[in-house]
Design an enzyme around this catalytic site. Structure first.
Site, PDB file in Angstrom:
ATOM      1  CE  LYS A  62       2.198  -5.954  -2.774  1.00 39.79           C
ATOM      2  NZ  LYS A  62       1.876  -5.331  -1.468  1.00 39.79           N
ATOM      3  CB  SER A 137      -0.127  -2.054  -2.370  1.00 39.58           C
ATOM      4  OG  SER A 137       0.551  -2.877  -1.426  1.00 39.58           O
ATOM      5  CB  SER A 161      -0.812  -3.716   1.382  1.00 38.36           C
ATOM      6  OG  SER A 161      -0.790  -2.407   0.909  1.00 38.36           O
TER       7      SER A 161
HETATM    8  N1  GLN Z   1      -2.475   1.765   1.613  1.00 42.86           N
HETATM    9  C1  GLN Z   1      -1.387   1.986   2.535  1.00 42.86           C
HETATM   10  C2  GLN Z   1      -0.357   2.870   1.900  1.00 42.86           C
HETATM   11  O1  GLN Z   1      -0.633   3.343   0.861  1.00 42.86           O
HETATM   12  C3  GLN Z   1      -0.803   0.679   2.966  1.00 42.86           C
HETATM   13  C4  GLN Z   1       0.086   0.102   1.955  1.00 42.86           C
HETATM   14  C5  GLN Z   1       0.682  -1.170   2.376  1.00 42.86           C
HETATM   15  O2  GLN Z   1       0.269  -1.767   3.363  1.00 42.86           O
HETATM   16  N2  GLN Z   1       1.713  -1.556   1.655  1.00 42.86           N
HETATM   17  O3  GLN Z   1       0.687   3.107   2.433  1.00 42.86           O
END
Ligand code: GLN
Length: 462
Positions: A62, A137, A161
């Site tokens: 990532k 994400s 995420s």
């Molecule tokens: N979707 C969640 C957020 O927007 C989790 C994001 C993540 O785990 N990096 O914060």
């Protein structure tokens, strides 16, 4: 089994060619140099049986995890030209175990989002249905694995995420216990929640990669010195006698019917396999989303203060210092990141700190205690990973609250710091994948991998 000469090299080179040509699913943001040469070196070690445990695996990383000399953009325009001068600890470990890293994957800007639509470089498409989001994400990593471009990938999970995109793309994704894997070299979003974890189509490779990247690191003071087992060793074990907790708060209003039915079917499968099903309650679950969006934004507002146009990446020079800060941030940060910095600054500000941030920390403690208590009664918890299957691209982008709610089942484990895995449970009638979440006790990644593997091997057979 004899290793086929240059099969890894051929496979890796063909993926690099495809990514360079039309970047399938828009999953990658960059490709590493010398993939063919590195692949050949690994293959010659495999021939002489001297390769490490990741020999033969193609890996994606990532784009918020640092690889020396390669752009690390975090999906943000503000870091478009940032090139880290060092490797993240996980990257060093993968390289020394002979994993072949081929590229960096697309993501929501600074890992804030659930769809990759907040990437400054375009949305990733779900390989199962390209009109749908892959989740976020870490959607680029999930799509790269689900689309067969790589064998395994690293993601980061702050509130879901890894698990949510794994569920949306029909693959396995594990978020380890907080502190299990070093965060050194992971660009911080919310430091008390962030964890690096893995994606894989099968549990076997997930276990291999997790074994390699886990462990204490002198460069990350929050990493734990709890000994690292060989996670592959537990695979294949039966689940008879295992106590499986079903938290009632996770099978409630808002859960899609088909997902609900599939979860019930899997509970039945556990029962038939000799596990003991225990109805349990995690009473503070309904506060998790609100708590998360206070703590995560507060930490983000502090962590992102470093992007000021002076130290990293984009810099809008010309005016006085104040205008360098203002213009760099106005141009460099997208809407979602800006929204979170503003919210985080607000909840930390004098007069509001006690009402929001301090209160959220107290509620976080209660959520954590729910898990500590329940793990005195059960070995694992089993829940849906997400309330819906992958939603259409554009479906939630105008409504941040609806987007935040897609994390409703993943955020509590993040706040508590316990490990959790999403495993594929088959497809809904429209063919979109359904994910089941197995949550484990602190540092008990072994049991959730064991159960994930058991599901992978046997669930479709009933
Ligand atoms: N979707 C969640 C957020 O927007 C989790 C994001 C993540 O785990 N990096 O914060």
């Amino acid at each position: 089994m004899p290793v086929k000469l240059d099969s890894l090299t051929k496979r890796a080179e063909s993926v690099v060619e495809r990514v360079n040509q039309d970047n399938p699913y828009h999953a990658f943001l960059s490709v590493l140099p010398d993939v063919g040469d590195r692949a050949l070196q690994i293959e010659s070690k495999m021939q002489s049986q001297t390769s490490g445990s990741l020999g033969g695996l193609i890996v994606a990383v990532k784009d918020n995890i640092s690889v020396r000399g390669i752009p690390t953009t975090c999906g943000s325009a503000i870091l478009e030209n940032y090139i880290p001068p060092y490797d993240a600890t996980v990257v060093k470990k993968i390289v020394s175990a002979d994993g072949l890293i081929i590229g960096k994957t697309n993501m929501d800007e600074f890992a804030m989002g659930s769809s990759t639509e907040h990437s400054a470089f375009g949305t990733v498409r779900n390989p199962v249905d390209e009109t749908r989001v892959p989740g976020g994400s870490s959607g680029g990593s999930a799509a790269a694995v689900a689309g067969g471009l790589v064998d395994v990938a690293l993601g980061s999970d702050t509130g879901g995420s890894i698990r949510q995109p794994a569920a949306f793309c029909g693959i396995a994704g594990i978020k380890p216990t907080y502190g299990r894997v070093s965060r050194y070299g992971l660009v911080a979003f919310a430091s008390s929640l962030d964890q690096i974890g893995v994606f894989s189509k099968n549990i076997e490779n997930a276990a291999k990669l997790l074994t390699v990247i886990s462990g204490v690191d002198p460069d990350d003071s929050t990493s734990s010195n709890t000994p690292v087992p060989d996670y592959s060793a537990v695979l294949g074990k039966e689940i008879g006698g295992l106590r499986v907790g079903i938290p009632k708060e996770y099978l409630s209003e808002g859960l899609n019917d088909e997902i609900h039915r599939q979860i019930e079917k899997c509970i039945d499968f556990f029962r038939k396999s000799g596990a003991e099903i225990v109805p349990v309650s995690l009473p503070h679950t309904s506060y998790a989303i609100a708590t998360y969006y206070i703590i995560a934004t507060a930490e983000a507002s502090s962590n992102l203060a470093r992007y000021d146009g002076i130290r990293y990446g984009l810099s809008k020079r010309g005016g006085d210092l104040e205008s360098v800060y203002r213009e760099t941030r106005a141009e460099g940060f997208g809407d979602e990141v800006t929204r979170r910095i503003v919210l985080g600054t607000y909840v930390l500000s004098a007069g509001y700190y006690d009402a929001y941030y301090d209160k959220a920390q107290r509620v976080r403690r209660l959520i954590k205690e729910d898990f500590v208590k329940v793990f005195q009664q059960v070995d694992i918890l089993f829940t849906p990973t997400t309330p819906t299957t992958a939603f259409p691209i554009g479906g939630k982008i105008e409504d941040p609250l609806a987007m935040y709610l897609s994390d409703v089942y993943t955020v509590p484990a993040s706040l508590a710091g316990v490990p959790a895995i999403s495993v594929p449970l088959g497809n809904a009638s429209d063919n979109l994948p359904i994910g089941g979440q197995i949550i484990g006790n602190y540092f008990d990644e072994e049991t959730i991998l064991q159960v994930g593997h058991y599901i992978e091997r046997n669930f479709s057979l009933i």
